[in-house]
Design an enzyme around this catalytic site. Structure first.
Site, PDB file in Angstrom:
ATOM      1  N   ASN A  12       0.866  -1.184   0.000  1.00  0.00           N
ATOM      2  CA  ASN A  12       0.000   0.000   0.000  1.00  0.00           C
ATOM      3  C   ASN A  12       0.899   1.229   0.000  1.00  0.00           C
ATOM      4  O   ASN A  12       1.493   1.570   1.024  1.00  0.00           O
ATOM      5  CB  ASN A  12      -0.894  -0.037   1.253  1.00  0.00           C
ATOM      6  N   LYS A  14       0.145   4.282  -0.215  1.00  0.00           N
ATOM      7  CA  LYS A  14      -0.472   5.472   0.389  1.00  0.00           C
ATOM      8  C   LYS A  14      -0.258   6.684  -0.540  1.00  0.00           C
ATOM      9  O   LYS A  14      -0.343   6.520  -1.757  1.00  0.00           O
ATOM     10  CB  LYS A  14       0.068   5.678   1.811  1.00  0.00           C
ATOM     11  N   HIS A 100      -9.358   1.243   5.159  1.00  0.00           N
ATOM     12  CA  HIS A 100      -8.053   1.393   5.814  1.00  0.00           C
ATOM     13  C   HIS A 100      -8.211   2.302   7.031  1.00  0.00           C
ATOM     14  O   HIS A 100      -9.019   3.237   7.019  1.00  0.00           O
ATOM     15  CB  HIS A 100      -7.035   1.988   4.835  1.00  0.00           C
ATOM     16  N   GLU A 102      -6.553   4.673   8.077  1.00  0.00           N
ATOM     17  CA  GLU A 102      -6.374   6.114   7.792  1.00  0.00           C
ATOM     18  C   GLU A 102      -7.647   6.702   7.195  1.00  0.00           C
ATOM     19  O   GLU A 102      -7.980   7.865   7.443  1.00  0.00           O
ATOM     20  CB  GLU A 102      -5.151   6.305   6.875  1.00  0.00           C
ATOM     21  N   GLU A 171      -5.043  -4.871  10.654  1.00  0.00           N
ATOM     22  CA  GLU A 171      -3.997  -3.867  10.843  1.00  0.00           C
ATOM     23  C   GLU A 171      -4.223  -3.153  12.170  1.00  0.00           C
ATOM     24  O   GLU A 171      -5.038  -2.218  12.246  1.00  0.00           O
ATOM     25  CB  GLU A 171      -4.040  -2.846   9.705  1.00  0.00           C
ATOM     26  N   GLY A 177       2.953   2.293  10.743  1.00  0.00           N
ATOM     27  CA  GLY A 177       3.907   3.392  10.566  1.00  0.00           C
ATOM     28  C   GLY A 177       4.645   3.775  11.837  1.00  0.00           C
ATOM     29  O   GLY A 177       5.277   4.817  11.901  1.00  0.00           O
ATOM     30  N   SER A 216       3.871  -2.147  10.263  1.00  0.00           N
ATOM     31  CA  SER A 216       5.334  -2.194  10.466  1.00  0.00           C
ATOM     32  C   SER A 216       5.962  -3.531  10.080  1.00  0.00           C
ATOM     33  O   SER A 216       6.958  -3.937  10.672  1.00  0.00           O
ATOM     34  CB  SER A 216       5.699  -1.821  11.913  1.00  0.00           C
TER      35      SER A 216
HETATM   36  P1  13P Z   1       3.301   0.385   7.628  1.00  0.00           P
HETATM   37  O1  13P Z   1       3.807  -0.911   6.982  1.00  0.00           O
HETATM   38  O2  13P Z   1       4.021   1.589   7.150  1.00  0.00           O
HETATM   39  O3  13P Z   1       3.218   0.254   9.108  1.00  0.00           O
HETATM   40  O4  13P Z   1       1.792   0.571   7.092  1.00  0.00           O
HETATM   41  C1  13P Z   1       0.914  -0.496   7.168  1.00  0.00           C
HETATM   42  C2  13P Z   1      -0.315  -0.127   6.419  1.00  0.00           C
HETATM   43  O5  13P Z   1      -1.042   0.771   6.807  1.00  0.00           O
HETATM   44  C3  13P Z   1      -0.606  -0.866   5.180  1.00  0.00           C
HETATM   45  O6  13P Z   1      -1.893  -0.624   4.730  1.00  0.00           O
END
Ligand code: 13P
Length: 263
Positions: A12, A14, A100, A102, A171, A177, A216
């Site tokens: 992903n 982003k 997601h 976010e 997740e 992150g 992560s």
């Molecule tokens: P990270 O791997 O940067 O922690 O992000 C995970 C994520 O949100 C994948 O959709």
């Protein structure tokens, strides 16, 4: 190994790599993925790079799949700034990430909206990756399983006659992150719970639905997570932005799949 649960490693991106850099990244990932045909690899560029990435991959004769990161549930109309499922299909996506954290946290997406989007994705022939996961305060209050149950039930209730759910991604929000990855045991506990809920809905769903872990994940911690019984792959953010780092995770998934075939 159940072929329906082939390992899936999904990147992903982003709000990154939205131009020519996205094409370079995707073709770099495709080169690694071509050496590991027991793993399904997927990249999710921003909207602006979807068509160009899909085009670059087909020029390369790569079977890397392309996903969008979001969509609107309506087919067309006066929704300034939005993109529909059929538009994503035209741009070359075959998957779409929905719900997601976010989107849920920063853009106010609710369980009901995510379910509505899932129905629209199926209607357009896009396979959804439905994301669920708890906040840090919910984990600390012992509410993890209750939160993922609520989030998953909202989409299961909307499934209707659909034979499959697509893919579920667990997740934990506190792991996204932050560099704070869930321990393999903690992640497996939640994945097993999710599989139990899927099995309650239907035996086929429980047996055949892939459940990815996200938060992560990187080359150095992937093995412990991907080695768990109910973790069928990863949804990777930061570590998916470099083809070699992402490639390491693909290699780990491939190695585990080969081992499982021998066992
Ligand atoms: P990270 O791997 O940067 O922690 O992000 C995970 C994520 O949100 C994948 O959709």
């Amino acid at each position: 190994m159940n072929p329906a649960r082939r390992p899936m490693i999904a990147g992903n991106w982003k709000m990154n790599a939205g131009g020519a850099d996205g094409c370079d990244l995707a073709t770099g990932v495709a080169r690694v993925a071509a050496e590991h045909d027991s793993v399904d690899v997927l990249v999710a560029p921003p909207y602006t790079a979807l068509a160009a990435v899909s085009h670059a991959l087909s020029e390369d004769k790569s079977d890397l799949a392309v996903a969008a990161q979001n969509m609107h549930f309506e087919e067309a109309g006066a929704y300034t700034g939005e993109v529909s499922a059929s538009m994503l299909k035209v741009a070359g996506a075959s998957w779409v990430i929905l719900g997601h954290s976010e989107r849920r946290q920063l853009f106010g997406e609710t369980d009901e909206l995510v379910a509505q989007k899932m129905t629209a994705a199926f209607g357009a022939g896009l396979a959804p990756i439905v994301c669920i996961g708890e906040l840090l305060e919910e984990r600390e209050a012992g509410q993890t399983l209750a939160v993922v149950t609520r989030q998953l039930k909202a989409v299961l209730d909307e499934l209707g006659g659909n034979p499959g759910l697509g893919v579920v991604a667990y997740e934990p929000v506190w792991a996204i992150g932050t560099g704070k990855v869930a321990s393999p045991e903690d992640a497996q506990e939640v994945h097993a719970h999710i599989r139990g809920l899927l099995s309650e809905a239907s035996a086929d769903l429980g047996r055949d639905t892939r459940i990815l872990y996200g938060g992560s994940m990187k080359g150095t911690n992937a093995e412990g997570l991907l080695g768990q019984a109910d973790i069928d792959g990863g949804l990777i953010g930061g570590a998916s932005l470099k083809a070699d780092g992402f490639g390491k995770i693909i290699e780990v998934a491939s190695k585990l799949a080969q081992q499982e075939k021998k066992d």
